[in-house]
Motif scaffolding. Sequence first.
Motif, PDB file in Angstrom:
ATOM      1  N   TRP A 163       0.836  -1.202   0.000  1.00 54.55           N
ATOM      2  CA  TRP A 163       0.000   0.000   0.000  1.00 54.55           C
ATOM      3  C   TRP A 163       0.870   1.251   0.000  1.00 54.55           C
ATOM      4  CZ3 TRP A 163      -5.126  -0.566  -0.793  1.00 54.55           C
ATOM      5  CH2 TRP A 163      -5.683  -1.836  -0.546  1.00 54.55           C
ATOM      6  N   GLN A 164       0.242   2.401  -0.184  1.00 49.53           N
ATOM      7  CA  GLN A 164       0.974   3.666  -0.307  1.00 49.53           C
ATOM      8  C   GLN A 164       1.782   4.000   0.941  1.00 49.53           C
ATOM      9  OE1 GLN A 164      -2.391   3.541   0.046  1.00 49.53           O
ATOM     10  NE2 GLN A 164      -2.407   4.345   2.137  1.00 49.53           N
ATOM     11  N   ASP A 165       1.400   3.449   2.095  1.00 43.77           N
ATOM     12  CA  ASP A 165       2.146   3.724   3.328  1.00 43.77           C
ATOM     13  C   ASP A 165       3.190   2.650   3.628  1.00 43.77           C
ATOM     14  OD1 ASP A 165       0.515   1.610   3.985  1.00 43.77           O
ATOM     15  OD2 ASP A 165      -0.324   2.537   5.799  1.00 43.77           O
ATOM     16  N   GLY A 166       3.374   1.721   2.699  1.00 46.68           N
ATOM     17  CA  GLY A 166       4.368   0.675   2.883  1.00 46.68           C
ATOM     18  C   GLY A 166       3.847  -0.595   3.518  1.00 46.68           C
ATOM     19  N   SER A 167       2.614  -0.582   3.983  1.00 45.55           N
ATOM     20  CA  SER A 167       2.050  -1.777   4.601  1.00 45.55           C
ATOM     21  C   SER A 167       1.720  -2.821   3.551  1.00 45.55           C
ATOM     22  CB  SER A 167       0.797  -1.425   5.411  1.00 45.55           C
ATOM     23  OG  SER A 167      -0.213  -0.890   4.567  1.00 45.55           O
ATOM     24  N   THR A 168       1.626  -4.076   3.988  1.00 41.51           N
ATOM     25  CA  THR A 168       1.422  -5.185   3.043  1.00 41.51           C
ATOM     26  C   THR A 168       0.204  -6.031   3.396  1.00 41.51           C
ATOM     27  OG1 THR A 168       2.939  -6.569   4.344  1.00 41.51           O
ATOM     28  CG2 THR A 168       3.895  -5.310   2.517  1.00 41.51           C
ATOM     29  N   ALA A 169      -0.693  -5.508   4.215  1.00 44.87           N
ATOM     30  CA  ALA A 169      -1.885  -6.256   4.609  1.00 44.87           C
ATOM     31  C   ALA A 169      -2.786  -6.497   3.399  1.00 44.87           C
ATOM     32  CB  ALA A 169      -2.645  -5.496   5.681  1.00 44.87           C
ATOM     33  N   PRO A 170      -3.594  -7.546   3.444  1.00 49.06           N
ATOM     34  CA  PRO A 170      -4.480  -7.826   2.302  1.00 49.06           C
ATOM     35  C   PRO A 170      -5.589  -6.796   2.120  1.00 49.06           C
ATOM     36  CG  PRO A 170      -4.899  -9.357   4.107  1.00 49.06           C
ATOM     37  CD  PRO A 170      -3.659  -8.610   4.477  1.00 49.06           C
ATOM     38  N   ALA A 171      -5.883  -6.010   3.178  1.00 52.50           N
ATOM     39  CA  ALA A 171      -6.917  -4.974   3.085  1.00 52.50           C
ATOM     40  C   ALA A 171      -6.410  -3.708   3.756  1.00 52.50           C
ATOM     41  CB  ALA A 171      -8.215  -5.443   3.726  1.00 52.50           C
ATOM     42  N   PHE A 172      -7.076  -2.586   3.433  1.00 59.05           N
ATOM     43  CA  PHE A 172      -6.663  -1.304   3.993  1.00 59.05           C
ATOM     44  C   PHE A 172      -7.922  -0.533   4.366  1.00 59.05           C
ATOM     45  CE2 PHE A 172      -5.232   3.061   4.057  1.00 59.05           C
ATOM     46  CZ  PHE A 172      -3.954   2.969   4.572  1.00 59.05           C
ATOM     47  N   THR A 173      -7.945   0.013   5.598  1.00 57.69           N
ATOM     48  CA  THR A 173      -9.111   0.751   6.066  1.00 57.69           C
ATOM     49  C   THR A 173      -8.872   2.244   5.918  1.00 57.69           C
ATOM     50  OG1 THR A 173      -9.659  -0.989   7.665  1.00 57.69           O
ATOM     51  CG2 THR A 173     -10.639   1.180   8.020  1.00 57.69           C
ATOM     52  N   VAL A 174      -9.783   2.898   5.190  1.00 56.44           N
ATOM     53  CA  VAL A 174      -9.695   4.333   4.934  1.00 56.44           C
ATOM     54  C   VAL A 174     -10.563   5.071   5.944  1.00 56.44           C
ATOM     55  CG1 VAL A 174     -10.192   6.160   3.269  1.00 56.44           C
ATOM     56  CG2 VAL A 174      -9.284   3.954   2.488  1.00 56.44           C
ATOM     57  N   THR A 175      -9.961   6.044   6.620  1.00 58.20           N
ATOM     58  CA  THR A 175     -10.715   6.857   7.597  1.00 58.20           C
ATOM     59  C   THR A 175     -10.516   8.344   7.345  1.00 58.20           C
ATOM     60  OG1 THR A 175      -8.867   6.748   9.158  1.00 58.20           O
ATOM     61  CG2 THR A 175     -10.590   5.067   9.377  1.00 58.20           C
TER      62      THR A 175
END
Length: 207
Positions: A163-175
């Motif tokens: 992801w754009q922040d460098g994380s590699t999780a399968p999902a990303f939560t937008v807040t």
Amino acid sequence: TLLCRGQSLSLTAAPGFDSYTWQDGASGPNYTIDSAGQYRLTALYDTCPILDTVDVAGHTNTDDLLGSDTVLCAGASLPVDGSTPNGLRYRWSDGLSGPSRRIETTGEYRLDVEDSEGCITRDILRVGFHPPVSVELGPDTLLCQGESLQLRPSLNGAQQQRWQDGSTAPAFTVTAPGRYRLQAIGAGDCTAADSIEVRYSSLQPVR
């Protein structure tokens, strides 16, 4: 005389002599050459020796015309140039002519180059392609204040994701509002990316 690499030349002396001796001690009127050099024959008639020499030049052929076999990312292409300083005619295995081409499909590509001396140099290049990589995050989205959005990408051919922040999780939560991007990485480090713009309404939700 010029020898192309891989060729041989048979020398035959004139008949009628009592003996024939070549520079390496070989005897007989016939002699086969497969490398460059100076070749000398001593022919003996009665007691009189007769000398003759022949100079044979070797032709330098270069097999590495097209570079190393390679595997590309899907959708890529490979420019190839098999030019040689003395190249006169160029013929590819699929019928194309000329030293340069662009390769866009899997296959084995053979190039024959004939030079001004009539010698032919051949090289073969094998090109493959990695499976395609794709990622889809969906359309841009407008949220109400206080809402969140979980991004669950649709992936194909991906072995890793970032992801754009460098994380590699399968999902990303937008807040929070912004543009969110995911890069998918497949075989051979081939990549694909998608992004989504998330905006928040300035209206407050009705309670």
